[in-house]
Scaffold this motif. Structure first.
Motif, PDB file in Angstrom:
ATOM      1  N   LEU A 118       3.587 149.074 -19.509  1.00 14.16           N
ATOM      2  CA  LEU A 118       4.497 149.734 -20.603  1.00 14.16           C
ATOM      3  C   LEU A 118       4.370 151.292 -20.670  1.00 14.16           C
ATOM      4  O   LEU A 118       4.877 152.212 -20.576  1.00 14.16           O
ATOM      5  N   HIS A 119       2.855 151.613 -20.392  1.00 18.04           N
ATOM      6  CA  HIS A 119       2.720 153.147 -20.350  1.00 18.04           C
ATOM      7  C   HIS A 119       3.324 153.719 -19.160  1.00 18.04           C
ATOM      8  O   HIS A 119       3.720 154.770 -19.174  1.00 18.04           O
ATOM      9  N   GLY A 120       3.101 152.867 -18.047  1.00 17.58           N
ATOM     10  CA  GLY A 120       3.671 153.401 -16.749  1.00 17.58           C
ATOM     11  C   GLY A 120       5.456 153.537 -16.957  1.00 17.58           C
ATOM     12  O   GLY A 120       6.141 154.731 -16.523  1.00 17.58           O
ATOM     13  N   ALA A 121       5.979 152.650 -17.725  1.00 16.07           N
ATOM     14  CA  ALA A 121       7.514 152.672 -17.926  1.00 16.07           C
ATOM     15  C   ALA A 121       7.792 153.612 -18.983  1.00 16.07           C
ATOM     16  O   ALA A 121       8.811 154.225 -18.702  1.00 16.07           O
ATOM     17  N   LYS A 122       6.996 154.258 -19.690  1.00 14.94           N
ATOM     18  CA  LYS A 122       7.240 155.427 -20.609  1.00 14.94           C
ATOM     19  C   LYS A 122       7.189 156.556 -20.072  1.00 14.94           C
ATOM     20  O   LYS A 122       7.507 157.662 -20.642  1.00 14.94           O
ATOM     21  N   LEU A 123       6.636 156.591 -18.834  1.00 14.30           N
ATOM     22  CA  LEU A 123       6.054 158.017 -18.311  1.00 14.30           C
ATOM     23  C   LEU A 123       7.477 158.564 -17.711  1.00 14.30           C
ATOM     24  O   LEU A 123       7.863 158.075 -16.514  1.00 14.30           O
ATOM     25  N   PRO A 124       8.081 159.705 -18.134  1.00 16.62           N
ATOM     26  CA  PRO A 124       9.140 160.289 -17.823  1.00 16.62           C
ATOM     27  C   PRO A 124       8.648 161.345 -16.381  1.00 16.62           C
ATOM     28  O   PRO A 124       8.094 162.367 -16.674  1.00 16.62           O
ATOM     29  N   ARG A 125       9.206 160.849 -15.278  1.00 14.00           N
ATOM     30  CA  ARG A 125       8.686 161.680 -14.150  1.00 14.00           C
ATOM     31  C   ARG A 125       9.321 163.015 -13.993  1.00 14.00           C
ATOM     32  O   ARG A 125       8.671 163.850 -13.687  1.00 14.00           O
ATOM     33  N   GLN A 126      10.445 163.327 -14.528  1.00 11.59           N
ATOM     34  CA  GLN A 126      11.239 164.562 -14.502  1.00 11.59           C
ATOM     35  C   GLN A 126      10.219 165.540 -15.405  1.00 11.59           C
ATOM     36  O   GLN A 126      10.078 166.665 -15.075  1.00 11.59           O
ATOM     37  N   ALA A 127       9.732 164.926 -16.478  1.00 14.25           N
ATOM     38  CA  ALA A 127       8.722 165.751 -17.427  1.00 14.25           C
ATOM     39  C   ALA A 127       7.526 166.171 -16.671  1.00 14.25           C
ATOM     40  O   ALA A 127       7.206 167.533 -16.663  1.00 14.25           O
ATOM     41  N   ILE A 128       7.140 165.548 -15.849  1.00 13.44           N
ATOM     42  CA  ILE A 128       5.768 165.920 -14.850  1.00 13.44           C
ATOM     43  C   ILE A 128       6.331 166.886 -13.960  1.00 13.44           C
ATOM     44  O   ILE A 128       5.536 168.169 -13.873  1.00 13.44           O
ATOM     45  N   ILE A 129       7.313 166.639 -13.447  1.00 15.30           N
ATOM     46  CA  ILE A 129       7.947 167.733 -12.367  1.00 15.30           C
ATOM     47  C   ILE A 129       8.249 169.079 -13.166  1.00 15.30           C
ATOM     48  O   ILE A 129       7.852 170.123 -12.546  1.00 15.30           O
TER      49      ILE A 129
ATOM     50  N   LEU B 131      -5.414 148.101 -13.997  1.00 15.47           N
ATOM     51  CA  LEU B 131      -4.704 148.955 -14.778  1.00 15.47           C
ATOM     52  C   LEU B 131      -3.622 149.749 -14.095  1.00 15.47           C
ATOM     53  O   LEU B 131      -2.695 150.102 -14.386  1.00 15.47           O
ATOM     54  N   MET B 132      -4.357 150.328 -12.972  1.00 16.70           N
ATOM     55  CA  MET B 132      -3.349 151.340 -12.177  1.00 16.70           C
ATOM     56  C   MET B 132      -2.116 150.641 -11.499  1.00 16.70           C
ATOM     57  O   MET B 132      -1.146 151.272 -11.470  1.00 16.70           O
ATOM     58  N   LEU B 133      -2.405 149.353 -11.099  1.00 15.80           N
ATOM     59  CA  LEU B 133      -1.289 148.576 -10.355  1.00 15.80           C
ATOM     60  C   LEU B 133      -0.338 148.316 -11.459  1.00 15.80           C
ATOM     61  O   LEU B 133       1.051 148.669 -11.062  1.00 15.80           O
ATOM     62  N   PRO B 134      -0.616 147.728 -12.574  1.00 15.20           N
ATOM     63  CA  PRO B 134       0.706 147.538 -13.678  1.00 15.20           C
ATOM     64  C   PRO B 134       1.153 148.968 -14.127  1.00 15.20           C
ATOM     65  O   PRO B 134       2.446 148.883 -14.412  1.00 15.20           O
ATOM     66  N   PHE B 135       0.597 150.010 -14.207  1.00 13.94           N
ATOM     67  CA  PHE B 135       0.959 151.112 -14.516  1.00 13.94           C
ATOM     68  C   PHE B 135       2.083 151.594 -13.632  1.00 13.94           C
ATOM     69  O   PHE B 135       3.161 152.235 -13.956  1.00 13.94           O
ATOM     70  N   LEU B 136       1.632 151.651 -11.983  1.00 11.98           N
ATOM     71  CA  LEU B 136       2.525 152.108 -11.118  1.00 11.98           C
ATOM     72  C   LEU B 136       3.836 151.025 -11.103  1.00 11.98           C
ATOM     73  O   LEU B 136       5.023 151.604 -10.980  1.00 11.98           O
ATOM     74  N   ALA B 137       3.514 149.896 -11.420  1.00  9.90           N
ATOM     75  CA  ALA B 137       4.852 148.666 -11.443  1.00  9.90           C
ATOM     76  C   ALA B 137       5.760 149.163 -12.297  1.00  9.90           C
ATOM     77  O   ALA B 137       6.828 149.436 -12.294  1.00  9.90           O
ATOM     78  N   GLY B 138       5.095 149.807 -13.613  1.00 10.70           N
ATOM     79  CA  GLY B 138       6.006 149.909 -14.647  1.00 10.70           C
ATOM     80  C   GLY B 138       6.545 151.257 -14.637  1.00 10.70           C
ATOM     81  O   GLY B 138       7.841 151.510 -14.866  1.00 10.70           O
ATOM     82  N   HIS B 139       6.029 152.180 -13.949  1.00 10.13           N
ATOM     83  CA  HIS B 139       6.751 153.546 -13.583  1.00 10.13           C
ATOM     84  C   HIS B 139       7.842 153.620 -12.705  1.00 10.13           C
ATOM     85  O   HIS B 139       8.874 153.883 -12.917  1.00 10.13           O
ATOM     86  N   PHE B 140       7.637 152.637 -11.744  1.00 11.73           N
ATOM     87  CA  PHE B 140       8.620 152.738 -10.394  1.00 11.73           C
ATOM     88  C   PHE B 140       9.812 151.749 -10.859  1.00 11.73           C
ATOM     89  O   PHE B 140      10.728 151.985 -10.288  1.00 11.73           O
ATOM     90  N   LEU B 141       9.447 150.903 -11.725  1.00  9.57           N
ATOM     91  CA  LEU B 141      10.499 150.100 -12.192  1.00  9.57           C
ATOM     92  C   LEU B 141      11.241 150.605 -13.558  1.00  9.57           C
ATOM     93  O   LEU B 141      12.306 149.931 -13.935  1.00  9.57           O
TER      94      LEU B 141
END
Length: 323
Positions: free
Chosen positions: A49-60, A173-183
């Motif tokens: 869920l942390h990864g899914a909430k991470l807006p990529r555009q905000a980082i860019i 931790l990181m694998l679920p985080f990345l999965a959430g972010h990319f999905l």
């Protein structure tokens, strides 16, 4: 009716209730074994869920403000650990060796995300920069914290080397985080509709992990090792650390000529520590018998940072509105 800024919120009260419940009715036997597997799944879901909430555009968008992010990260991963080590002669007699290690663990954690962004918004700070800085801090923390812990708190860890810890952190931790972010693009609309439900799952997972950690600690005799005087000392230490971190990051932001909005962002981004990252990581980095002791300083710091930061945010909000 508005809540007074010096009172804890409902979630913080639930954290206290969870600790009391674990102290009175700790998980043991078969229930503890089942709880361990459920907790592992809850941690994976939490970081998904942390990864899914991470807006990529905000980082860019925020990467161009690298000076502000560098200042915030220096407070998170440099100033805090230095405080922990420099003040060791004072801290050890007050809290003992095990709780002192918990204080060091607190100092090595990344910054919080949700409260830093929310408080920055209330106080009129730079919200996009806050989102970027908090997100980067979380990502770096998953990589940096295991190395710091294994290099400096080795006696209480459950793994043999920093590489082992990083591998475990990555898998759990990181694998679920990345999965959430990319999905995220596929579930974005569903996440928006289920905002409150996801928040319940998010916070419920943390409460479950805290119950599991403190249950193991209670079975191991935490309340025979930690006195009331030690808890009072932890409160005083947390307030001192919070004050020094705020003074450091806000003072440097002002000295470097940042705008008031960026000064606010630096304060709430650099002087806070993440309970949402710290508690799950403790389950991976430390053996169960000491994980509860290690997160006790973090829980106390979490309560105080919310109370103090909320009061500051409300004050700046009133000043902006001319109230």
């Amino acid at each position: 009716m508005k809540r007074a800024p010096f009172l804890p919120d409902n979630y913080t009260l639930l954290l206290a209730v969870t600790v009391v419940l674990a102290s009175l009715l700790p998980a043991s036997g078969l229930f503890a074994v089942v709880l361990k597997y459920v907790t592992t799944a809850a941690i994976a879901l939490l970081f998904f869920l942390h990864g899914a909430k991470l807006p990529r555009q905000a980082i860019i968008d925020g990467l161009t403000h690298w000076r502000l992010h560098a200042l915030i990260l220096s407070c998170t991963f440099v100033f805090f650990p230095l405080m922990g080590f420099i003040l060791r002669p004072v801290l050890l007699p007050l809290v003992g060796s095990e709780l002192y290690l918990g204080v060091l663990y607190l100092c090595m954690l990344p910054a919080t995300v949700q409260s830093a962004v929310a408080l920055t918004g209330i106080a009129g700070g730079n919200v996009p920069a806050a989102v970027c800085s908090a997100s980067v801090s979380t990502l770096l923390g998953i990589l940096i914290t295991p190395f710091l812990v294994n290099g400096l708190i080795t006696p209480t860890t459950g793994t043999g080397s920093p590489i082992d810890s990083v591998i475990n952190i990555f898998l759990q931790l990181m694998l679920p985080f990345l999965a959430g972010h990319f999905l995220r693009p596929y579930f974005d609309s569903a996440f928006r509709k289920a905002g409150k439900a996801l928040s319940f799952v998010d916070r419920g997972s943390i409460l479950l992990v805290i119950y599991s950690a403190f249950s193991a600690a209670v079975v191991g005799g935490i309340w025979q090792q930690v006195s009331f005087a030690m808890v009072v000392s932890l409160v005083a230490i947390s307030l001192i650390f919070l004050f020094l971190a705020m003074l450091f990051v806000f003072g440097l932001a002002k000295a470097f000529g940042f705008s008031h909005e960026d000064q606010v962002t630096a304060l709430f981004g650099g002087a806070q520590k993440s309970l949402a990252s710290g508690v799950p990581m403790s389950q991976v980095l430390f053996v169960p018998s000491v994980a509860g002791v290690m997160v006790l300083p973090l829980m106390i710091f979490h309560l105080l940072q919310l109370v103090v930061s909320s009061a500051l945010a409300q004050r700046w909000h009133r000043q902006r509105k001319g109230l």
